[in-house]
Design a protein around this motif. Structure first.
Motif, short mmCIF file in Angstrom:
data_model
loop_
_atom_site.label_atom_id
_atom_site.label_comp_id
_atom_site.label_asym_id
_atom_site.label_seq_id
_atom_site.Cartn_x
_atom_site.Cartn_y
_atom_site.Cartn_z
N ALA A 1 9.69 31.26 3.12
CA ALA A 1 8.24 31.09 3.15
C ALA A 1 7.74 30.24 1.99
O ALA A 1 6.88 29.38 2.15
CB ALA A 1 7.56 32.46 3.14
N THR B 1 0.99 36.89 8.73
CA THR B 1 2.37 36.45 8.89
C THR B 1 2.65 35.82 10.25
O THR B 1 3.39 34.83 10.31
CB THR B 1 3.34 37.62 8.62
OG1 THR B 1 3.27 37.97 7.23
CG2 THR B 1 4.78 37.25 8.96
N LEU C 1 2.09 32.22 9.97
CA LEU C 1 2.51 31.63 8.70
C LEU C 1 3.07 30.23 8.89
O LEU C 1 2.76 29.30 8.13
CB LEU C 1 3.55 32.52 8.02
CG LEU C 1 4.23 31.96 6.76
CD1 LEU C 1 3.21 31.68 5.67
CD2 LEU C 1 5.29 32.95 6.25
N PRO D 1 0.39 35.93 3.21
CA PRO D 1 1.30 36.64 4.12
C PRO D 1 1.72 37.98 3.53
O PRO D 1 1.78 38.14 2.32
CB PRO D 1 2.50 35.70 4.22
CG PRO D 1 2.55 35.05 2.86
CD PRO D 1 1.10 34.93 2.40
N THR E 1 3.82 40.77 5.82
CA THR E 1 5.01 41.29 6.50
C THR E 1 6.21 40.37 6.37
O THR E 1 7.34 40.79 6.60
CB THR E 1 4.68 41.53 7.99
OG1 THR E 1 3.42 42.19 8.08
CG2 THR E 1 5.72 42.40 8.66
N TYR E 2 6.00 39.12 6.02
CA TYR E 2 7.08 38.13 5.97
C TYR E 2 8.24 38.57 5.08
O TYR E 2 9.38 38.14 5.28
CB TYR E 2 6.53 36.79 5.51
CG TYR E 2 6.37 36.64 4.00
CD1 TYR E 2 7.19 35.80 3.26
CD2 TYR E 2 5.39 37.36 3.31
CE1 TYR E 2 7.05 35.65 1.89
CE2 TYR E 2 5.23 37.22 1.95
CZ TYR E 2 6.06 36.37 1.24
OH TYR E 2 5.92 36.25 -0.13
N GLU F 1 7.01 41.09 14.60
CA GLU F 1 7.13 39.72 14.11
C GLU F 1 8.26 38.98 14.83
O GLU F 1 8.16 37.76 15.05
CB GLU F 1 7.36 39.71 12.60
CG GLU F 1 6.26 40.35 11.78
CD GLU F 1 4.91 39.65 11.89
OE1 GLU F 1 4.87 38.50 12.38
OE2 GLU F 1 3.89 40.26 11.51
#
Length: 353
Positions: free
Chosen positions: A26, A205, A208, A222, A224-225, A232
């Motif tokens: 990310a 997320t 993202l 973000p 939960t990434y 997800e």
């Protein structure tokens, strides 16, 4: 070294190698697309992970509640956004005390909230940066139009002890384009009025990897990434091989050929389905379905699974929604492969105010 199969269940396992890969992926994407990251710590609630996110390049963190921010400031993190309407004298006093120790930014979507901030910070010697929260399609909180954003920004700028700092939104999943258009219109109005927003903050997320298209935004939040989860994966953010958090469970009963019962109920797995079938994915038996949860039992339908577990077998479950699971456990266990590295307290767990 302790192995995973030697642990007592239920227990949350955090794969450190997957965490690192998710964070780097990310951050590299954000860097490549000129986007600043301000990760939301509600997913992990762990100061050590918040610090790692900043080491990799995040400009600060996001905390949903003052209690979470207090934990993070105590751990030495000093740049925090609180994207929540903070109301009531007890909370406002805590906010002022925290602002004396760290660089805080807050949000508001009403003059009532803004006026509370102003009463608290006027004469304190501090100036509180305030962002206008905008409803760009999520249907939760936020001013409803760009014109309303301008009006509230003017109110903030005219309020003692405050500084208008920009705009913030949490757009609905899949509505990044619509949110961008909303924010661009609001930013243009503000610029014309001499109130150019310093910060335009967005997040989520699931979108993202489309954040490069958020031309109006200056930072992305973000959450939960870091772990990912079953939802997800469905949204294409990653695969099950990227999911860093699993719940280790034990099969405590096999009352029929097609039914297994786990020691993980609603106190271990979130009851959120998020439109998915069942309450999590069992890694070892992906065709099995966790069909119901009571407080301490998870009932599994094995009718479509060729393989069947035995009583006493351990399984690893990828939750539908990982954030609530974090808040159900006092501690989590870090692992690499089959090796247990350490068990740590979830420092910001239960900080609901």
């Amino acid at each position: 070294m302790t192995k995973i199969h030697e642990l007592d269940t239920p227990v949350v396992l955090i794969d450190l190698d997957r965490v690192e890969a998710n964070l780097k992926r990310a951050q590299d994407y954000a860097d490549a697309n000129g986007m600043k990251l301000r990760p939301h710590i509600k997913t992990h609630k762990l100061p050590q992970f918040a610090k790692r996110q900043m080491e990799l390049g995040a400009i600060g963190i996001t905390c949903q509640k003052i209690g979470e921010a207090e934990v993070m400031v105590e751990a030495g993190i000093s740049d925090i956004l609180l994207p929540y309407n903070i109301l009531g004298e007890p909370k406002l006093k805590r906010l002022l005390a925290l602002a004396r120790r760290a660089s805080l930014k807050v949000t508001a979507d009403s003059t009532t909230t803004v006026d509370g901030y102003s009463r608290t910070f006027a004469g304190s010697g501090l100036t509180l940066p305030v962002l206008v929260e905008c409803d760009t399609g999520g249907g939760r909180v936020g001013v409803q139009t760009p014109e309303a954003a301008l009006a509230l920004a003017r109110h903030i700028a005219a309020s003692e002890g405050l500084r208008f700092a920009g705009l913030m939104t949490y757009p609905a999943k899949g509505m990044a384009t619509e949110a961008n258009a909303w924010l661009e219109r609001a930013a243009a109005l503000l610029d014309e009025a001499g109130l150019k927003p310093e910060i335009v903050s967005t997040g989520g997320t699931p979108d993202l990897w489309r954040s490069k298209d958020n031309k109006a935004a200056t930072e992305y939040r973000p959450g939960t990434y870091i772990y990912l989860d079953r939802f997800e994966v469905k949204e294409g953010v990653g695969g099950f091989e990227d999911c860093a958090l699993t719940v280790l469970a034990t099969v405590v009963s096999r009352p029929t050929e097609d039914r297994a019962v786990l020691d993980t109920g609603s106190k271990s797995l979130t009851s959120d389905t998020l439109g998915l079938q069942g309450f999590g994915r069992i890694a070892e038996y992906p065709d099995a379905v966790i069909v119901s949860l009571s407080e301490e039992h998870g009932v599994v339908d094995l009718s479509r699974s060729a393989a069947r577990p035995k009583v006493g077998d351990m399984v690893r479950i990828v939750p539908n929604h990982v954030c609530p699971v974090t808040n159900l456990f006092d501690e989590v266990t870090f692992v690499r492969g089959d090796d247990v590295i350490e068990t740590v307290p979830v420092a910001a767990r239960g900080k609901v105010a």
